[in-house]
Scaffold this motif. Sequence first.
Motif, short mmCIF file in Angstrom:
data_model
loop_
_atom_site.label_atom_id
_atom_site.label_comp_id
_atom_site.label_asym_id
_atom_site.label_seq_id
_atom_site.Cartn_x
_atom_site.Cartn_y
_atom_site.Cartn_z
N VAL A 1 0.77 -1.10 0.02
CA VAL A 1 0.04 0.00 -0.01
C VAL A 1 0.88 1.32 -0.12
CG1 VAL A 1 -1.53 1.32 1.45
CG2 VAL A 1 -1.91 -1.13 1.05
N ALA A 2 1.91 1.40 0.72
CA ALA A 2 2.99 2.19 0.79
C ALA A 2 3.56 2.83 -0.38
CB ALA A 2 3.99 2.33 1.92
N ASP A 3 3.92 1.55 -1.25
CA ASP A 3 4.57 1.63 -2.39
C ASP A 3 3.69 2.13 -3.48
OD1 ASP A 3 6.65 1.23 -4.38
OD2 ASP A 3 5.79 -0.63 -4.90
N VAL A 4 2.46 1.67 -3.39
CA VAL A 4 1.50 2.20 -4.58
C VAL A 4 1.12 3.61 -4.29
CG1 VAL A 4 -1.08 1.92 -5.11
CG2 VAL A 4 0.41 -0.17 -4.90
N THR A 5 1.09 4.07 -3.06
CA THR A 5 0.82 5.19 -2.73
C THR A 5 1.96 6.22 -3.24
OG1 THR A 5 -0.74 4.52 -0.84
CG2 THR A 5 0.17 6.91 -1.03
N MET A 6 2.96 5.70 -2.62
CA MET A 6 4.38 6.51 -3.22
C MET A 6 4.36 6.46 -4.56
SD MET A 6 5.68 7.95 -0.50
CE MET A 6 7.12 8.12 -0.99
N ARG A 7 4.25 5.33 -5.38
CA ARG A 7 4.36 5.49 -6.83
C ARG A 7 3.25 6.44 -7.76
NH1 ARG A 7 6.53 1.76 -9.82
NH2 ARG A 7 6.81 0.44 -7.93
N TYR A 8 1.81 6.25 -7.25
CA TYR A 8 1.04 7.12 -7.87
C TYR A 8 0.53 8.67 -7.45
CZ TYR A 8 0.61 2.78 -10.23
OH TYR A 8 0.92 1.68 -11.15
N ALA A 9 0.75 8.58 -5.84
CA ALA A 9 0.39 9.85 -5.48
C ALA A 9 1.72 10.98 -5.44
CB ALA A 9 -0.04 9.94 -4.11
#
Length: 194
Positions: A40-48
């Motif tokens: 979740v942190a990786d996806v958030t950091m990647r797209y946000a």
Amino acid sequence: MLGPTEAKNDTGLSAILARAETALVFLSGVSLAVIMVVVVADVTMRYAFQRPLGWSYDLIGTYLMVCVFFFALSDTLHHHGHIAIDIFAPKLPRRLVHISLAVGYGLSALLLAMIAWQAWHRTSAAWNANNLISATVPWPTWPSYFMVVVGAALVTMRTALRTLTHAASFVTGQELADLPPPPITAPHESEHGV
């Protein structure tokens, strides 16, 4: 005397193994939770923020997935949670079931012991050579091999214990070994909106 589907209380070596299995399955669950948080942190950091975590897949693949899998093996076996095809087992004579399971668990114990032994050699070699993964963060490789050693050794002990109890059940004709519960074939009230 307990029937084949009634749970026996863990005593002796089985109780000791059960405590170790409980500790390892807890660590397996924690690792699974950490995987979810990291993803979740990786996806958030990647797209946000357009700043993905460069180390997330290495951490998950090298350590956390190994922990999730190998630390849950023995506890799953202890609770009869592995896939079993038991179409004919209820129809077979009890002693034949016990000797068949004794042979199967015995062969499994040998295979799992070889896995643990080879993982120990790889752990030692990785430790002595100070092996690191080739990634953004150069983490050592020995902890993942060591997790395989611990998980494989524990499931080896559980299968060896099952081998002995099923062999004893065959020899004595008494139900000394746990057999998996029969499959539930009737639908439950909660299934299919019933």
